[in-house]
Design a protein around this motif. Structure first.
Motif, PDB file in Angstrom:
ATOM      1  N   ARG A 208     -17.280  -7.485  16.691  1.00 25.40           N
ATOM      2  CA  ARG A 208     -16.941  -8.585  17.594  1.00 25.40           C
ATOM      3  C   ARG A 208     -18.082  -8.956  18.533  1.00 25.40           C
ATOM      4  O   ARG A 208     -17.960  -9.912  19.289  1.00 25.40           O
ATOM      5  CB  ARG A 208     -15.673  -8.242  18.394  1.00 25.40           C
ATOM      6  N   THR A 209     -19.174  -8.195  18.479  1.00 27.17           N
ATOM      7  CA  THR A 209     -20.312  -8.548  19.323  1.00 27.17           C
ATOM      8  C   THR A 209     -21.584  -8.518  18.502  1.00 27.17           C
ATOM      9  O   THR A 209     -21.689  -7.820  17.486  1.00 27.17           O
ATOM     10  CB  THR A 209     -20.468  -7.580  20.508  1.00 27.17           C
ATOM     11  N   ARG A 210     -22.570  -9.283  18.963  1.00 27.15           N
ATOM     12  CA  ARG A 210     -23.866  -9.327  18.287  1.00 27.15           C
ATOM     13  C   ARG A 210     -24.533  -7.947  18.315  1.00 27.15           C
ATOM     14  O   ARG A 210     -25.103  -7.503  17.320  1.00 27.15           O
ATOM     15  CB  ARG A 210     -24.739 -10.357  19.012  1.00 27.15           C
ATOM     16  N   LYS A 211     -24.448  -7.265  19.438  1.00 27.64           N
ATOM     17  CA  LYS A 211     -25.080  -5.960  19.583  1.00 27.64           C
ATOM     18  C   LYS A 211     -24.518  -4.967  18.563  1.00 27.64           C
ATOM     19  O   LYS A 211     -25.269  -4.220  17.924  1.00 27.64           O
ATOM     20  CB  LYS A 211     -24.874  -5.432  21.006  1.00 27.64           C
ATOM     21  N   ARG A 212     -23.202  -4.963  18.409  1.00 25.71           N
ATOM     22  CA  ARG A 212     -22.584  -4.051  17.438  1.00 25.71           C
ATOM     23  C   ARG A 212     -22.981  -4.420  16.013  1.00 25.71           C
ATOM     24  O   ARG A 212     -23.203  -3.537  15.177  1.00 25.71           O
ATOM     25  CB  ARG A 212     -21.064  -4.085  17.585  1.00 25.71           C
ATOM     26  N   ALA A 213     -23.062  -5.704  15.736  1.00 24.36           N
ATOM     27  CA  ALA A 213     -23.438  -6.145  14.391  1.00 24.36           C
ATOM     28  C   ALA A 213     -24.847  -5.667  14.044  1.00 24.36           C
ATOM     29  O   ALA A 213     -25.082  -5.158  12.941  1.00 24.36           O
ATOM     30  CB  ALA A 213     -23.356  -7.668  14.300  1.00 24.36           C
ATOM     31  N   ILE A 214     -25.777  -5.790  14.984  1.00 21.98           N
ATOM     32  CA  ILE A 214     -27.149  -5.360  14.724  1.00 21.98           C
ATOM     33  C   ILE A 214     -27.216  -3.840  14.568  1.00 21.98           C
ATOM     34  O   ILE A 214     -27.928  -3.315  13.709  1.00 21.98           O
ATOM     35  CB  ILE A 214     -28.087  -5.844  15.856  1.00 21.98           C
ATOM     36  N   GLY A 215     -26.437  -3.129  15.385  1.00 24.21           N
ATOM     37  CA  GLY A 215     -26.376  -1.678  15.245  1.00 24.21           C
ATOM     38  C   GLY A 215     -25.862  -1.256  13.879  1.00 24.21           C
ATOM     39  O   GLY A 215     -26.343  -0.279  13.286  1.00 24.21           O
ATOM     40  N   ARG A 216     -24.901  -2.028  13.358  1.00 28.40           N
ATOM     41  CA  ARG A 216     -24.339  -1.694  12.054  1.00 28.40           C
ATOM     42  C   ARG A 216     -25.349  -1.923  10.928  1.00 28.40           C
ATOM     43  O   ARG A 216     -25.300  -1.239   9.904  1.00 28.40           O
ATOM     44  CB  ARG A 216     -23.067  -2.512  11.786  1.00 28.40           C
ATOM     45  N   LEU A 217     -26.273  -2.882  11.107  1.00 29.03           N
ATOM     46  CA  LEU A 217     -27.314  -3.076  10.095  1.00 29.03           C
ATOM     47  C   LEU A 217     -28.102  -1.786   9.911  1.00 29.03           C
ATOM     48  O   LEU A 217     -28.385  -1.364   8.782  1.00 29.03           O
ATOM     49  CB  LEU A 217     -28.270  -4.212  10.513  1.00 29.03           C
ATOM     50  N   LEU A 218     -28.440  -1.147  11.010  1.00 31.22           N
ATOM     51  CA  LEU A 218     -29.190   0.105  10.963  1.00 31.22           C
ATOM     52  C   LEU A 218     -28.351   1.238  10.372  1.00 31.22           C
ATOM     53  O   LEU A 218     -28.839   2.032   9.567  1.00 31.22           O
ATOM     54  CB  LEU A 218     -29.665   0.477  12.368  1.00 31.22           C
ATOM     55  N   ASP A 219     -27.087   1.299  10.760  1.00 23.99           N
ATOM     56  CA  ASP A 219     -26.219   2.353  10.246  1.00 23.99           C
ATOM     57  C   ASP A 219     -26.002   2.219   8.739  1.00 23.99           C
ATOM     58  O   ASP A 219     -26.000   3.207   8.004  1.00 23.99           O
ATOM     59  CB  ASP A 219     -24.866   2.325  10.961  1.00 23.99           C
ATOM     60  N   LEU A 220     -25.825   0.994   8.291  1.00 22.54           N
ATOM     61  CA  LEU A 220     -25.620   0.764   6.864  1.00 22.54           C
ATOM     62  C   LEU A 220     -26.873   1.117   6.071  1.00 22.54           C
ATOM     63  O   LEU A 220     -26.792   1.673   4.966  1.00 22.54           O
ATOM     64  CB  LEU A 220     -25.235  -0.699   6.617  1.00 22.54           C
ATOM     65  N   MET A 221     -28.024   0.823   6.648  1.00 17.22           N
ATOM     66  CA  MET A 221     -29.277   1.207   6.000  1.00 17.22           C
ATOM     67  C   MET A 221     -29.388   2.727   5.914  1.00 17.22           C
ATOM     68  O   MET A 221     -29.779   3.282   4.884  1.00 17.22           O
ATOM     69  CB  MET A 221     -30.463   0.616   6.769  1.00 17.22           C
ATOM     70  N   ALA A 222     -28.974   3.397   7.002  1.00 15.28           N
ATOM     71  CA  ALA A 222     -29.043   4.860   7.035  1.00 15.28           C
ATOM     72  C   ALA A 222     -28.121   5.497   5.990  1.00 15.28           C
ATOM     73  O   ALA A 222     -28.399   6.583   5.479  1.00 15.28           O
ATOM     74  CB  ALA A 222     -28.690   5.362   8.432  1.00 15.28           C
ATOM     75  N   GLU A 223     -27.022   4.816   5.666  1.00 16.99           N
ATOM     76  CA  GLU A 223     -26.110   5.336   4.652  1.00 16.99           C
ATOM     77  C   GLU A 223     -26.739   5.306   3.262  1.00 16.99           C
ATOM     78  O   GLU A 223     -26.337   6.051   2.368  1.00 16.99           O
ATOM     79  CB  GLU A 223     -24.808   4.519   4.650  1.00 16.99           C
ATOM     80  N   GLN A 224     -27.739   4.443   3.094  1.00 15.15           N
ATOM     81  CA  GLN A 224     -28.401   4.300   1.793  1.00 15.15           C
ATOM     82  C   GLN A 224     -29.721   5.059   1.719  1.00 15.15           C
ATOM     83  O   GLN A 224     -30.192   5.378   0.624  1.00 15.15           O
ATOM     84  CB  GLN A 224     -28.679   2.809   1.521  1.00 15.15           C
ATOM     85  N   VAL A 225     -30.319   5.334   2.874  1.00 12.06           N
ATOM     86  CA  VAL A 225     -31.666   5.910   2.923  1.00 12.06           C
ATOM     87  C   VAL A 225     -31.644   7.215   3.699  1.00 12.06           C
ATOM     88  O   VAL A 225     -31.224   7.249   4.861  1.00 12.06           O
ATOM     89  CB  VAL A 225     -32.661   4.948   3.597  1.00 12.06           C
ATOM     90  N   GLY A 226     -32.098   8.299   3.099  1.00 13.89           N
ATOM     91  CA  GLY A 226     -32.208   9.567   3.806  1.00 13.89           C
ATOM     92  C   GLY A 226     -33.313   9.512   4.849  1.00 13.89           C
ATOM     93  O   GLY A 226     -34.267   8.728   4.725  1.00 13.89           O
TER      94      GLY A 226
END
Length: 285
Positions: A208-226
């Motif tokens: 619901r916020t831009r800040k959370r959305a950008i944080g999730r980009l990093l988290d989703l990347m971390a789920e794919q990359v060790g």
């Protein structure tokens, strides 16, 4: 005395978020798409750069439209490259997003004496751009067309792209929204995180916020990359360079990047995703 032909020339299209200058730097031939504002037609990256595009976008009430390169455009480029290279590897955005692949394939049939390999990246923007750069590096290292095609086909399922948009309006009006239509009802209250799956844009999450959305980009990347895995990455943005720089710094701090590019996504992505789009594309080495 003419220079000897190189083994492979690599072609992509301007949805790759590679500018003409970046194409020259990395050895990728970038085929311009078309952007139309009313009756005026521009060639993406040739007579329409990002600065002019956003100025026109802000000054027009109607959204621009886009069109794929023509068969004749590809025939011309392929013909010119056939004098410089023994074979051509042409990598393009998903066939589910554009008829560009059809134009390229039709052009290749008009040049039966030129070995032309047309490949669907099943994605777009820097997801496609990173694949094209990797292909060009392999070609520059002396690999032949068979090896370059094999590399590209290995990278297509390995690359990822996650991004957030300010509004779904552009994706909706441009017809590129895929499964994200389900988000339209709540579009005003969310900053969606999306990805390209199976060749089209699909929703992933609804922060619901831009800040959370950008944080999730990093988290989703971390789920794919060790944490220790070497990764090739790119941060892409539409008219939000400061946010892109901040995201790139976070990517660099969090991951072992052997390559990290930051780029304006370009007028085609800007047309279909809108200003404020911010994302990350990557694959593990």
């Amino acid at each position: 005395m003419s220079e000897p032909k190189r083994k492979v020339a690599v072609v992509t299209d301007s949805t790759s978020s590679l500018t003409q200058a970046m194409g020259q730097e990395y050895g990728v031939h970038v085929m311009p798409m078309y952007v139309m504002f009313g009756t005026q037609t521009y060639r993406d990256g040739v007579d329409l750069d990002a600065e002019l595009f956003y100025r026109l976008l802000r000054g027009n009430k109607r959204l621009p439209t886009t069109s794929q390169p023509t068969v004749a455009d590809f025939v011309q480029m392929y013909t010119e490259l056939s004098h410089q290279a023994e074979a051509i590897v042409s990598i393009h955005l998903s066939h589910k997003m554009s008829a560009t692949l059809d134009s390229a394939r039709s052009a290749s049939k008009e040049l039966p004496d030129v070995p032309i390999h047309v490949i669907d990246s099943r994605s777009t923007s820097m997801d496609l751009g990173l694949i094209a750069i990797a292909a060009a590096r392999a070609a520059a290292a002396g690999q032949d067309a068979t090896d370059v095609v094999r590399l590209v086909e290995e990278l297509v399922p390995k690359t990822n792209i996650f991004f957030t948009v300010e509004t779904l309006e552009y994706l909706h009006k441009g017809g590129r929204i895929g499964g994200a239509t389900a988000l339209l009802g709540s579009a005003l209250s969310i900053k969606p995180v999306l990805h390209v799956r199976d060749g089209q844009v699909e929703p992933l999450e609804k922060p619901r916020t831009r800040k959370r959305a950008i944080g999730r980009l990093l988290d989703l990347m971390a789920e794919q990359v060790g944490a220790s895995e070497a990764v090739h990455a790119a941060v892409l943005q539409c008219d939000v360079p400061d946010e892109a720089q901040a995201l790139a710094e976070q990517v660099a701090a969090r991951f072992h990047c052997v390559e990290l590019l930051t780029t304006e996504a370009g007028p085609i992505i800007g047309t279909h995703c809108g200003p404020g789009t911010l994302g990350v594309a990557f694959y593990t080495a």
